[in-house]
Design an enzyme around this catalytic site. Structure first.
Site, PDB file in Angstrom:
ATOM      1  N   ASP A 145     -22.606  -4.094  -9.326  1.00  0.00           N
ATOM      2  CA  ASP A 145     -23.349  -4.979  -8.456  1.00  0.00           C
ATOM      3  C   ASP A 145     -24.715  -5.587  -9.100  1.00  0.00           C
ATOM      4  OD1 ASP A 145     -21.711  -3.018  -7.218  1.00  0.00           O
ATOM      5  OD2 ASP A 145     -22.958  -2.596  -5.523  1.00  0.00           O
ATOM      6  N   GLU A 152     -10.987  -3.360  -4.988  1.00  0.00           N
ATOM      7  CA  GLU A 152     -10.597  -1.862  -5.274  1.00  0.00           C
ATOM      8  C   GLU A 152      -9.662  -1.460  -4.332  1.00  0.00           C
ATOM      9  OE1 GLU A 152     -14.261   0.225  -3.920  1.00  0.00           O
ATOM     10  OE2 GLU A 152     -15.454  -0.818  -5.666  1.00  0.00           O
TER      11      GLU A 152
END
Length: 801
Positions: A362, A488
């Site tokens: 991130d 994911e």
């Protein structure tokens, strides 16, 4: 979702005008203060009640076991968890022997205000004790940007309608009780009372506590000192024990009199220095803060933020709620990294214990681009932290049978801490994101010292990783098989487009760096022949394409999978990973967060306009946004392909992620990447900013509700201001030499002599805006929008543990 009518919409403040204990934990995160080194959750001054108590030092952690039902080669053996360290926020108040507690007596007035320009949290309270005595309490809290190790609290007490006998107890408390942060009883036991006392002392109004961790062997110290002013006869006393220090100030107050106390705090920690060195550091730091005084600290805070806002402010006309939200987002983004100084920027900043205080990809993908253009020194420091962990990344690559450096999926210190191997082992794209952040910083800042001391080595080692991870197949194409991309809900796939395109840029940038600095590169064993091999791999990189559908598969074979049964998925079954087995998610067309669409943004130079439009339309109905990282990217690409109202809805979701607690987990800390993403949505989405190969281009376009968008960028010693209205955009250079940029593909040179104004070209998409999975539409910001408002499911959950 926070349904909190007391949150007022103001341009430069977030104000709560009544106390709601049901959302106390959420507001502790929203109102948290930090400078990247120290983080103070907005717990009430008196310490109780609380949602989650929290005082954090960046990268101060304890080691914990990672349990596995079945062990496997390369699995990390231990994890790392950020600790709630010694709490210096607590200031208890006794009013005629009655303890001030908002749960008792009557709370007549309670207001808190996060001031985004002054960088402080203010609180105003009027409270009637059970005995009928009314007292007014005002406090102002700051974590200093200019004094990295210091925080301070101004605390004022005065009677309202009758004389009072009052006592203030200012405390330092270690090992304070807290709700459990883990369902694993072994971990919970280990993190209960995690600090061991090493030293404690008091002198006059100063108290110092020194503690160590049991397993990670880190040493920390906290100090507090005070000034106070009250009527004649005001007295004070100090005392301390291993886990608590207390300074008590007592006096009698008549109506019209006031007791004022300033509490100065300092924190420090080290993994190497001696107890005496760490202790003396905080003693000196608190003395320095006390010498400066409250007014000086406050002035320094305002001056620091004035400089930041002069560059970074994003102005929106037409939506006051989003104006507030974007400034709130920028403030927290700055807090997360401003004085981290070669420490990681965690996913929650220093606002809560979420994700164990870990940093992920991130940071490089969403946070550092914002800081690169608004506070570049913070980006430099964050990348220098990555560089400091390079030996650990090399070791991890060797463990996996690879060359170069494999940066960890999640970590505090630099070791891999993910017990979920498809992410921790297979999500190699983290290394490409690190390299991409290096390239963007070097292009934006021209920092040759950084390039030679850190950037070059990181590019070389990450390029080596890709060259060893991939291979040339029988037809000469370079493949990267068996990796996990940003989505994911897909794992261990071949030729993930985002991963391959970022690796391609990484390989080319490393080759160019070796060519520019052959002598320095030779110190790392990198020769021109190796650089040529990297170029060959980049040239031959596989980018999958589905000819029948006319779109890019997220990875090879993805578009051939069965589409997820969205129609029969209930609203309360989101996020999907909590209700369905991974094997089913992995073999279906369902996207947790933008992946291929993320590539459309960051590697937009690799796609045609038509491909972007078709790809976006294909992936929208598959993307469920079970991650806070998705909305900002969908906003950016939706704006680029012309779906401005859909983009605006996504923009609102990213910006309001924490103010509205959209993922239902703001209690654990704010979502720094999503907040940074709101800047990206505004500047890259509606401002049309792209930075490919170090050249800035813009294509502004505004949604119906916005009348004006204005923002600033720092780039190669210049300060560029961009202002977009419905029909035209104006570019103004306020600092630095002339700069060549592009407006809708046309090159223009901007100088300080004269702003340049150009028309905004109309954007009319060929197809209507695509739909989303049922119930997963973004919340509509347009009052007349026909898209149904939706309630998000349970809070997002990262797939890795």
């Amino acid at each position: 979702m926070i349904i909190h009518p007391a949150f007022a919409v103001e341009p430069w403040n977030v104000r709560e005008t009544q106390l709601d204990l049901n959302v106390l934990a959420q507001t502790e995160s929203v109102f948290a203060l930090s400078n990247g080194h120290i983080g103070l959750r907005a717990n009430l001054d008196e310490g109780e009640p609380y949602g989650i108590p929290g005082t954090y030092l960046n990268s101060f952690y304890e080691v914990r076991p990672l349990p596995y039902a079945e062990a496997g080669y390369g699995f990390p053996e231990s994890g790392q968890t950020v600790l709630n360290v010694t709490n210096g926020k607590i200031i208890r108040l006794l009013v005629d022997d009655e303890p001030f507690d908002v749960r008792y007596g009557r709370l007549l007035v309670h207001e808190r205000e996060l001031d985004l320009r002054d960088g402080v949290l203010r609180r105003h309270v009027e409270w009637e004790s059970p005995a009928g005595k009314i007292v007014q309490v005002d406090s102002t809290r700051l974590v200093s940007f200019t004094h990295r190790s210091a925080a301070a609290i101004l605390y004022e007490v005065q009677p309202v309608d009758s004389a009072l006998r009052v006592a203030i107890q200012s405390e330092l408390i270690a090992n304070e009780p807290a709700p459990p942060t883990s369902n694993d009883p072994r971990t919970a036991a280990m993190l209960e009372s995690p600090l061991t006392s090493e030293d404690f002392s008091d002198r006059d109004t100063r108290v110092v506590l020194v503690h160590s961790t049991k397993r990670s062997k880190l040493l920390m110290a906290a100090a507090m000192d005070h000034t106070f002013e009250g009527p004649d006869g005001t007295v004070s006393a100090a005392e301390c024990e291993p886990d608590i220090g207390r300074v008590t100030i007592g006096t009698d107050l008549l109506v019209g009199e006031r007791l004022t106390m300033v509490k100065f705090l300092s924190y420090g920690w080290s993994s190497q220095r001696s107890l005496a060195a760490v202790r003396d550091q905080v003693i000196a730091a608190v003395a320095k803060a006390k010498y400066a005084g409250w007014d000086s600290l406050l002035e320094g805070q305002r001056a620091y933020l004035d400089d930041f806002w002069a560059t970074a402010d994003v102005e929106l006309e037409g939506d006051t709620e989003l104006q507030q939200a974007v400034r709130f987002a920028l403030f927290h983004t700055l807090q997360a990294g401003s004085r981290a100084e070669q420490r990681a920027i965690p996913a929650k900043g220093l606002t809560g214990p979420g994700y164990d205080g870990h940093t992920f990809w991130d940071t490089e993908r969403f946070v550092l681009p914002v800081l690169t253009y608004t506070a570049p020194d913070a980006t430099r420091d964050a990348l220098l932290w990555r560089h400091s962990t390079l030996d650990l990344a090399r070791e991890r690559a060797r463990q996996l049978g690879l060359k170069g450096a494999a940066f960890p999926w999640r970590t505090i210190r630099g070791q891999e801490c993910s017990g979920y191997w498809p992410a921790g082992t297979a999500a190699f794209h983290i290394s490409a994101n690190v390299a991409d952040a290096v390239v963007r910083y070097q292009n934006a800042v021209d920092d040759e010292v950084f390039e030679l001391e850190a950037g070059l080595e990181m590019l070389v080692e990450t390029a080596r990783l890709w060259h060893s991870l991939g291979h040339h197949d029988a037809v000469g194409s370079f493949r990267i098989d068996g990796v996990t991309g940003p989505d994911e809900y897909s794992a261990v796939a071949d030729n993930n487009v985002f991963t391959n395109l970022l690796a391609q840029r990484n390989l080319l940038a490393a080759a160019e760096a070796v060519t520019r600095h052959p002598d320095e590169a030779a110190e790392f064993g990198a020769e021109l022949e190796e650089a040529a091999a990297w170029r060959d791999a980049a040239r031959d990189m596989v980018v999958p394409w589905d000819e029948a559908l006319g779109v890019h598969p997220q990875s090879e074979g993805f578009t051939e999978h069965q589409v997820w049964d969205f129609a029969n998925t209930k609203p309360d079954q989101y996020p999907l990973l909590l209700h369905f087995p991974y094997f089913d998610l992995y073999r279906k067309q369902v996207v947790k967060q933008a992946d291929l669409v993320l590539a459309l943004h960051w590697r937009g130079d690799a796609f045609t306009d038509e491909e972007k439009a078709r790809d976006f339309a294909y992936y929208e109905p598959l993307t469920v946004r079970d991650s806070s990282l998705s909305a900002c990217t969908q906003a950016i690409v939706a704006a680029e392909v012309g779906h401005l109202e859909l983009a605006y809805d996504y923009f609102g979701e990213a910006a309001l992620m924490d103010l509205h607690d959209l993922e239902h987990n703001t209690r654990d800390g704010v979502h720094i990447a999503s907040l940074a993403g709101s800047w990206l949505a505004a500047v890259a989405g509606f401002g049309g900013l792209r930075d490919h190969n170090g050249f800035l281009s813009f294509a502004p376009k505004l949604p119906a509700r916005l009348e004006r968008l204005a923002f600033g960028l720092r780039f190669r010693g210049r300060l560029l201001k961009v202002e977009a209205r419905k029909a035209e955009a104006t570019y103004t250079l306020t600092e630095g030499a002339p700069l060549e940029i592009a407006h809708y593909g046309d090159r223009i040179e901007v100088s300080r002599q004269k702003p340049i104004t150009r028309p905004i070209l109309p954007t009319v998409p060929e197809e209507p805006a695509p739909t989303q999975p049922p119930g997963r539409e973004p919340m509509a910001r347009q009052p007349a929008a026909k898209r149904r408002r939706r309630r998000r499911g349970r809070g997002e959950t990262k797939a890795h543990t």
